[in-house]
Motif scaffolding. Structure first.
Motif, PDB file in Angstrom:
ATOM      1  N   GLN A 182       0.828  -1.199   0.000  1.00  0.00           N
ATOM      2  CA  GLN A 182       0.000   0.000   0.000  1.00  0.00           C
ATOM      3  C   GLN A 182       0.870   1.260   0.000  1.00  0.00           C
ATOM      4  OE1 GLN A 182      -3.017   0.015   3.048  1.00  0.00           O
ATOM      5  NE2 GLN A 182      -3.706  -2.056   2.575  1.00  0.00           N
ATOM      6  N   LEU A 183       1.954   1.237   0.782  1.00  0.00           N
ATOM      7  CA  LEU A 183       2.854   2.390   0.816  1.00  0.00           C
ATOM      8  C   LEU A 183       3.531   2.588  -0.533  1.00  0.00           C
ATOM      9  CD1 LEU A 183       4.323   4.657   2.320  1.00  0.00           C
ATOM     10  CD2 LEU A 183       5.981   2.950   3.100  1.00  0.00           C
ATOM     11  N   ALA A 184       3.942   1.498  -1.160  1.00  0.00           N
ATOM     12  CA  ALA A 184       4.570   1.600  -2.483  1.00  0.00           C
ATOM     13  C   ALA A 184       3.593   2.189  -3.495  1.00  0.00           C
ATOM     14  CB  ALA A 184       5.058   0.229  -2.935  1.00  0.00           C
ATOM     15  N   ASP A 185       2.319   1.810  -3.388  1.00  0.00           N
ATOM     16  CA  ASP A 185       1.306   2.340  -4.305  1.00  0.00           C
ATOM     17  C   ASP A 185       1.087   3.835  -4.078  1.00  0.00           C
ATOM     18  OD1 ASP A 185       0.983  -0.180  -5.361  1.00  0.00           O
ATOM     19  OD2 ASP A 185      -0.802  -0.661  -4.163  1.00  0.00           O
ATOM     20  N   LYS A 186       1.094   4.278  -2.812  1.00  0.00           N
ATOM     21  CA  LYS A 186       0.911   5.704  -2.493  1.00  0.00           C
ATOM     22  C   LYS A 186       2.142   6.513  -2.859  1.00  0.00           C
ATOM     23  CE  LYS A 186      -0.103   5.135   1.882  1.00  0.00           C
ATOM     24  NZ  LYS A 186      -0.487   5.422   3.282  1.00  0.00           N
TER      25      LYS A 186
ATOM     26  N   ASP B   4      -0.708  13.418   2.691  1.00  0.00           N
ATOM     27  CA  ASP B   4      -0.857  12.326   3.651  1.00  0.00           C
ATOM     28  C   ASP B   4       0.435  12.170   4.454  1.00  0.00           C
ATOM     29  OD1 ASP B   4      -1.183   9.941   5.000  1.00  0.00           O
ATOM     30  OD2 ASP B   4      -1.660   8.752   3.224  1.00  0.00           O
ATOM     31  N   ILE B   5       0.369  12.431   5.760  1.00  0.00           N
ATOM     32  CA  ILE B   5       1.571  12.390   6.595  1.00  0.00           C
ATOM     33  C   ILE B   5       2.172  10.994   6.673  1.00  0.00           C
ATOM     34  CG2 ILE B   5       0.446  11.926   8.815  1.00  0.00           C
ATOM     35  CD1 ILE B   5       2.301  14.110  10.024  1.00  0.00           C
ATOM     36  N   THR B   6       1.375   9.961   6.406  1.00  0.00           N
ATOM     37  CA  THR B   6       1.894   8.597   6.491  1.00  0.00           C
ATOM     38  C   THR B   6       2.810   8.257   5.317  1.00  0.00           C
ATOM     39  OG1 THR B   6       0.016   7.565   5.336  1.00  0.00           O
ATOM     40  CG2 THR B   6      -0.189   7.873   7.723  1.00  0.00           C
ATOM     41  N   ARG B   7       2.958   9.171   4.362  1.00  0.00           N
ATOM     42  CA  ARG B   7       3.886   8.964   3.247  1.00  0.00           C
ATOM     43  C   ARG B   7       5.248   9.595   3.508  1.00  0.00           C
ATOM     44  NH1 ARG B   7       1.408  11.615  -1.799  1.00  0.00           N
ATOM     45  NH2 ARG B   7       3.258  10.673  -2.753  1.00  0.00           N
ATOM     46  N   LEU B   8       5.374  10.400   4.563  1.00  0.00           N
ATOM     47  CA  LEU B   8       6.577  11.188   4.782  1.00  0.00           C
ATOM     48  C   LEU B   8       7.717  10.350   5.374  1.00  0.00           C
ATOM     49  CD1 LEU B   8       5.300  14.596   6.182  1.00  0.00           C
ATOM     50  CD2 LEU B   8       6.319  14.134   3.957  1.00  0.00           C
ATOM     51  N   GLN B   9       8.882  10.462   4.768  1.00  0.00           N
ATOM     52  CA  GLN B   9      10.056   9.754   5.259  1.00  0.00           C
ATOM     53  C   GLN B   9      10.895  10.700   6.121  1.00  0.00           C
ATOM     54  OE1 GLN B   9      13.021   8.229   2.393  1.00  0.00           O
ATOM     55  NE2 GLN B   9      12.558   6.209   3.213  1.00  0.00           N
ATOM     56  N   ALA B  10      10.269  11.262   7.132  1.00  0.00           N
ATOM     57  CA  ALA B  10      10.987  12.029   8.146  1.00  0.00           C
ATOM     58  C   ALA B  10      11.464  11.065   9.223  1.00  0.00           C
ATOM     59  CB  ALA B  10      10.066  13.092   8.743  1.00  0.00           C
ATOM     60  N   ASP B  11      12.360  11.530  10.083  1.00  0.00           N
ATOM     61  CA  ASP B  11      12.780  10.678  11.194  1.00  0.00           C
ATOM     62  C   ASP B  11      11.590  10.359  12.092  1.00  0.00           C
ATOM     63  OD1 ASP B  11      15.403  10.602  10.370  1.00  0.00           O
ATOM     64  OD2 ASP B  11      16.025  12.280  11.620  1.00  0.00           O
ATOM     65  N   VAL B  12      10.711  11.339  12.301  1.00  0.00           N
ATOM     66  CA  VAL B  12       9.548  11.124  13.144  1.00  0.00           C
ATOM     67  C   VAL B  12       8.391  11.956  12.616  1.00  0.00           C
ATOM     68  CG1 VAL B  12      10.177  12.953  14.788  1.00  0.00           C
ATOM     69  CG2 VAL B  12       8.685  11.112  15.534  1.00  0.00           C
TER      70      VAL B  12
ATOM     71  N   PRO C 106       7.037   4.980   6.639  1.00  0.00           N
ATOM     72  CA  PRO C 106       8.382   5.353   6.203  1.00  0.00           C
ATOM     73  C   PRO C 106       9.145   6.126   7.270  1.00  0.00           C
ATOM     74  CG  PRO C 106       6.724   6.653   5.058  1.00  0.00           C
ATOM     75  CD  PRO C 106       5.990   5.605   5.821  1.00  0.00           C
ATOM     76  N   ALA C 107       8.439   6.730   8.228  1.00  0.00           N
ATOM     77  CA  ALA C 107       9.081   7.398   9.361  1.00  0.00           C
ATOM     78  C   ALA C 107       9.583   6.360  10.358  1.00  0.00           C
ATOM     79  CB  ALA C 107       8.101   8.356  10.043  1.00  0.00           C
ATOM     80  N   ARG C 108      10.744   6.629  10.966  1.00  0.00           N
ATOM     81  CA  ARG C 108      11.298   5.669  11.925  1.00  0.00           C
ATOM     82  C   ARG C 108      10.518   5.647  13.234  1.00  0.00           C
ATOM     83  NH1 ARG C 108      16.652   6.410  13.865  1.00  0.00           N
ATOM     84  NH2 ARG C 108      16.570   8.640  13.390  1.00  0.00           N
ATOM     85  N   TYR C 109       9.991   6.820  13.606  1.00  0.00           N
ATOM     86  CA  TYR C 109       9.288   6.939  14.886  1.00  0.00           C
ATOM     87  C   TYR C 109       7.979   7.700  14.702  1.00  0.00           C
ATOM     88  CZ  TYR C 109      13.911   5.924  16.962  1.00  0.00           C
ATOM     89  OH  TYR C 109      15.111   5.359  17.294  1.00  0.00           O
TER      90      TYR C 109
END
Length: 225
Positions: free
Chosen positions: A29-33, A56-64, A125-128
């Protein structure tokens, strides 16, 4: 259907076989988004520590990433609800609710407003994930105490993030959705509080203000051209 079922599932033990299947599905699902990295988000010219991103914040590759939680800190149990708490837990998987449940059992009481807790990001994608409970404004007019509580949310998140040596933090618009805090006033508090905190933090280098609504995007662009 999978998301709705995960939303209502209590924090009970889960088999390795289920986790393997769930994680494979959520990763697809993440790969599709599509994952959004920091390099995809332009710097604010007025202050290059800040970035603004709508989506969508769930796509962000921030540390947290920061989740606007409720006082149970277990996520949203309403199937397919549009709140950020639901989105974060749905994208992370059941492991997130289980870790939150463990922390809350150890604490032994509901989460106070203005505090923060940190968990792993699991399938995000975020670590935390930083979980914070913002004030609830019933009539659209926050009291001075509620304004302080909202500032405490941002301050608590940054202090905790700094202890984990985190470099990039993505904030949602805390309390402005279901909790009714006026958007413009909330944005002013967010930007001013974060600026003050960055003067004393050691490790944090990048702040992303993640917005969802067009109105919030306009407000943050005025504050951070």
């Amino acid at each position: 259907m999978m998301r709705a079922l995960l939303n209502v599932r209590p924090p009970l033990p889960v088999s390795p076989e289920f986790l393997k299947a769930q994680d494979a599905e959520l990763k697809q699902q993440l790969a599709d988004k599509g994952v959004v990295t920091l390099s995809d988000i332009p710097l604010c010219q007025s202050d290059n520590r800040f970035r603004i991103w709508q989506g969508d914040i769930t796509r962000l590759q921030a540390d947290v990433i920061v989740n606007a939680a409720n006082n149970a800190l277990l996520g949203c149990f309403v199937p397919l609800h549009r709140c950020i708490d639901n989105a974060v837990h749905s994208a992370a998987g059941v492991q997130l609710r289980l870790e939150c449940d463990k922390q809350m059992r150890m604490q032994g009481h509901p989460e106070p407003t203005g505090r923060a807790k940190i968990t792993k990001g699991y399938n995000l994608p975020a670590r935390y994930v930083l979980h914070t409970l913002g004030p609830i404004v019933r009539n659209g007019k926050p009291t001075p105490e509620q304004e302080k509580e909202l500032a405490d949310c941002y301050r608590s998140c940054l202090i905790l993030a700094d202890t984990y040596e985190i470099k990039s933090v993505a904030f949602c618009c805390i309390s402005t959705g279901e909790f009714g805090f006026p958007q413009e006033r909330a944005a002013h508090i967010a930007v001013n509080t974060v600026r003050d905190c960055l003067a004393t933090t050691v490790h944090i280098q990048t702040i992303i203000f993640n917005v969802f609504k067009d109105e919030d995007l306009s407000i943050y662009r005025q504050l951070l051209p």
